[in-house]
Design a protein around this motif. Sequence first.
Motif, PDB file in Angstrom:
ATOM      1  N   ASP A  70       0.809  -1.224   0.000  1.00  0.00           N
ATOM      2  CA  ASP A  70       0.000   0.000   0.000  1.00  0.00           C
ATOM      3  C   ASP A  70       0.842   1.275   0.000  1.00  0.00           C
ATOM      4  N   PRO A  71       1.491   1.617  -1.110  1.00  0.00           N
ATOM      5  CA  PRO A  71       2.313   2.834  -1.138  1.00  0.00           C
ATOM      6  C   PRO A  71       1.467   4.103  -1.134  1.00  0.00           C
ATOM      7  N   GLU A  72       2.116   5.215  -0.792  1.00  0.00           N
ATOM      8  CA  GLU A  72       1.504   6.546  -0.882  1.00  0.00           C
ATOM      9  C   GLU A  72       2.385   7.409  -1.771  1.00  0.00           C
ATOM     10  N   ILE A  73       1.797   8.471  -2.315  1.00  0.00           N
ATOM     11  CA  ILE A  73       2.544   9.361  -3.207  1.00  0.00           C
ATOM     12  C   ILE A  73       2.187  10.799  -2.897  1.00  0.00           C
ATOM     13  N   ALA A  74       3.168  11.687  -2.986  1.00  0.00           N
ATOM     14  CA  ALA A  74       2.933  13.099  -2.696  1.00  0.00           C
ATOM     15  C   ALA A  74       3.919  13.955  -3.472  1.00  0.00           C
ATOM     16  N   ILE A  75       3.480  15.181  -3.774  1.00  0.00           N
ATOM     17  CA  ILE A  75       4.359  16.205  -4.350  1.00  0.00           C
ATOM     18  C   ILE A  75       4.683  17.189  -3.235  1.00  0.00           C
ATOM     19  N   VAL A  76       5.977  17.448  -3.023  1.00  0.00           N
ATOM     20  CA  VAL A  76       6.405  18.343  -1.945  1.00  0.00           C
ATOM     21  C   VAL A  76       7.226  19.480  -2.547  1.00  0.00           C
ATOM     22  N   GLY A  77       6.756  20.712  -2.341  1.00  0.00           N
ATOM     23  CA  GLY A  77       7.436  21.880  -2.880  1.00  0.00           C
ATOM     24  C   GLY A  77       8.318  22.567  -1.863  1.00  0.00           C
ATOM     25  N   GLY A  78       9.281  23.346  -2.361  1.00  0.00           N
ATOM     26  CA  GLY A  78      10.198  24.082  -1.494  1.00  0.00           C
ATOM     27  C   GLY A  78      10.009  25.579  -1.613  1.00  0.00           C
ATOM     28  N   HIS A  79      11.056  26.278  -2.075  1.00  0.00           N
ATOM     29  CA  HIS A  79      11.014  27.739  -2.202  1.00  0.00           C
ATOM     30  C   HIS A  79      11.635  28.137  -3.540  1.00  0.00           C
ATOM     31  N   ALA A  80      11.108  29.202  -4.125  1.00  0.00           N
ATOM     32  CA  ALA A  80      11.499  29.563  -5.495  1.00  0.00           C
ATOM     33  C   ALA A  80      12.930  30.076  -5.613  1.00  0.00           C
ATOM     34  N   THR A  81      13.451  30.751  -4.587  1.00  0.00           N
ATOM     35  CA  THR A  81      14.743  31.420  -4.735  1.00  0.00           C
ATOM     36  C   THR A  81      15.798  30.999  -3.729  1.00  0.00           C
ATOM     37  N   ASN A  82      15.390  30.561  -2.548  1.00  0.00           N
ATOM     38  CA  ASN A  82      16.347  30.273  -1.473  1.00  0.00           C
ATOM     39  C   ASN A  82      16.460  28.773  -1.265  1.00  0.00           C
ATOM     40  N   ASN A  83      17.620  28.209  -1.595  1.00  0.00           N
ATOM     41  CA  ASN A  83      17.801  26.763  -1.521  1.00  0.00           C
ATOM     42  C   ASN A  83      17.750  26.254  -0.087  1.00  0.00           C
ATOM     43  N   MET A  84      18.373  26.992   0.840  1.00  0.00           N
ATOM     44  CA  MET A  84      18.361  26.575   2.241  1.00  0.00           C
ATOM     45  C   MET A  84      16.953  26.596   2.804  1.00  0.00           C
ATOM     46  N   LEU A  85      16.201  27.682   2.535  1.00  0.00           N
ATOM     47  CA  LEU A  85      14.818  27.767   3.007  1.00  0.00           C
ATOM     48  C   LEU A  85      13.966  26.676   2.367  1.00  0.00           C
ATOM     49  N   ALA A  86      14.248  26.336   1.109  1.00  0.00           N
ATOM     50  CA  ALA A  86      13.505  25.281   0.420  1.00  0.00           C
ATOM     51  C   ALA A  86      13.655  23.953   1.144  1.00  0.00           C
ATOM     52  N   GLN A  87      14.862  23.641   1.594  1.00  0.00           N
ATOM     53  CA  GLN A  87      15.075  22.384   2.313  1.00  0.00           C
ATOM     54  C   GLN A  87      14.321  22.375   3.641  1.00  0.00           C
ATOM     55  N   ILE A  88      14.300  23.520   4.325  1.00  0.00           N
ATOM     56  CA  ILE A  88      13.570  23.611   5.599  1.00  0.00           C
ATOM     57  C   ILE A  88      12.074  23.414   5.368  1.00  0.00           C
ATOM     58  N   LEU A  89      11.527  24.071   4.323  1.00  0.00           N
ATOM     59  CA  LEU A  89      10.099  23.960   4.031  1.00  0.00           C
ATOM     60  C   LEU A  89       9.722  22.536   3.627  1.00  0.00           C
ATOM     61  N   ILE A  90      10.578  21.900   2.830  1.00  0.00           N
ATOM     62  CA  ILE A  90      10.293  20.523   2.409  1.00  0.00           C
ATOM     63  C   ILE A  90      10.261  19.595   3.620  1.00  0.00           C
ATOM     64  N   LYS A  91      11.200  19.768   4.525  1.00  0.00           N
ATOM     65  CA  LYS A  91      11.216  18.929   5.724  1.00  0.00           C
ATOM     66  C   LYS A  91       9.952  19.135   6.559  1.00  0.00           C
ATOM     67  N   ASP A  92       9.542  20.408   6.745  1.00  0.00           N
ATOM     68  CA  ASP A  92       8.328  20.699   7.514  1.00  0.00           C
ATOM     69  C   ASP A  92       7.085  20.099   6.845  1.00  0.00           C
ATOM     70  N   ARG A  93       7.018  20.194   5.506  1.00  0.00           N
ATOM     71  CA  ARG A  93       5.842  19.671   4.801  1.00  0.00           C
ATOM     72  C   ARG A  93       5.795  18.147   4.825  1.00  0.00           C
ATOM     73  N   VAL A  94       6.963  17.504   4.802  1.00  0.00           N
ATOM     74  CA  VAL A  94       6.985  16.048   4.923  1.00  0.00           C
ATOM     75  C   VAL A  94       6.563  15.628   6.327  1.00  0.00           C
ATOM     76  N   LYS A  95       6.931  16.430   7.330  1.00  0.00           N
ATOM     77  CA  LYS A  95       6.454  16.156   8.694  1.00  0.00           C
ATOM     78  C   LYS A  95       4.927  16.216   8.751  1.00  0.00           C
ATOM     79  N   GLN A  96       4.347  17.244   8.103  1.00  0.00           N
ATOM     80  CA  GLN A  96       2.880  17.350   8.044  1.00  0.00           C
ATOM     81  C   GLN A  96       2.279  16.126   7.360  1.00  0.00           C
ATOM     82  N   LEU A  97       2.943  15.662   6.316  1.00  0.00           N
ATOM     83  CA  LEU A  97       2.459  14.493   5.586  1.00  0.00           C
ATOM     84  C   LEU A  97       2.460  13.251   6.475  1.00  0.00           C
ATOM     85  N   LEU A  98       3.543  13.062   7.235  1.00  0.00           N
ATOM     86  CA  LEU A  98       3.627  11.908   8.126  1.00  0.00           C
ATOM     87  C   LEU A  98       2.555  11.966   9.215  1.00  0.00           C
ATOM     88  N   GLU A  99       2.266  13.176   9.724  1.00  0.00           N
ATOM     89  CA  GLU A  99       1.199  13.319  10.719  1.00  0.00           C
ATOM     90  C   GLU A  99      -0.156  12.968  10.119  1.00  0.00           C
TER      91      GLU A  99
END
Length: 377
Positions: A70-99
């Motif tokens: 039973d796999p799951e699939i999701a699209i997770v976005g980051g940030h348009a200009t800041n690579n470091m902020l993009a990684q932080i946002l992706i991690k937070d959104r994956v946490k939301q997904l796991l919850e």
Amino acid sequence: MEEKTKKPIILIIDIDDDIGNVTGRSLIFGKDEVMKAAIDFAEKRPEDSDTNAIFAGLNLYENLKATSNDPEIAIVGGHATNNMLAQILIKDRVKQLLEKIGNKDVEFYLVSDGTDELLVAEVLRELAPIAGMRRVIVEQHLGVEGSYFLLARYIRKAIDDPKYSKYFLGIPGILIALFGILSVFGYIFLALKIILAVLGVFLILKGFNVEDRAYSLLTGFAKYLRETSHFQIAGIGILGVTILASVLAGYYSAISKENLIIFSGSIIANSIPILLAGFTLYIVVSRIFYKVTKSNLNILKETASIAIIISLAFAFAQLGVTLENYGLKVGIITGSEIINLFIGSGFLLYSVAGAGVAALIELADYLYFRRLKREEK
């Protein structure tokens, strides 16, 4: 005992959040929702490689569904200009997904259209194991006409997309304008030197990723200031001012000195004591005042630190004055004379005395709390 199978989650990583900008959602979960997003994005941005990444993720989803649990699939976005902020946002959104999934026994399959997205794997490893990564490379066969068309599209993207235009237009524009302005006034060689210096600094900043690191440090410091007490803020302000005063005192007291001995003595006698005084005030304001307002009178450790710092301030002041006076008499100094100056100036005496006082205070603190523990028992 049979080992429990982990639930696979396919994450289509969109680090610059192109899909989120088109669909209005940076976290899209479930096969049906991902399929809708894929069609919507493909209609509006058919030339974007993220489209291929989405369908590659859907293909992987079907393959895993036929062979695993039973796999799951999701699209997770980051940030348009800041690579470091993009990684932080992706991690937070994956946490939301796991919850939302509610299953912590999972493993990730990452799908992306470039190498930057795969760097996110290092961030996501903290949340769950990475079972696999797939980079989608679009196969194309271009003739001469197609190559020109592709080049024109990339040039247009470099001009219109803010993510790239600041590098392809902004930085060169600044350098060209600087060269033109200085050339008008006849400073052509100065303009070339400045342009090379600016270009070199820019390459260093981008090469060592200083931009993202600085952003991370500044956001962390801003968060610290928001959450800390006003005593801490006042202490940091005092320390900053004393550091500036220390630098200025050392500079203005040393610029007119005659030789290296006097120069060194002047720096030691003026800059270091001011700097140590700043650390003393920082401890008093940010630690002692804060504890007192919280009715916490356990300030012996802070007192021990202050004793050491004050003794070192006196030690450096005496050493600096001794060096200055010695430098006025002679122009050179030998190794044995340096040792005699350290001893004769009282540097070692003040340092050892301060350490001894601090040790006695620490001992008193230890004995006091040891007695309190015995009384509690």
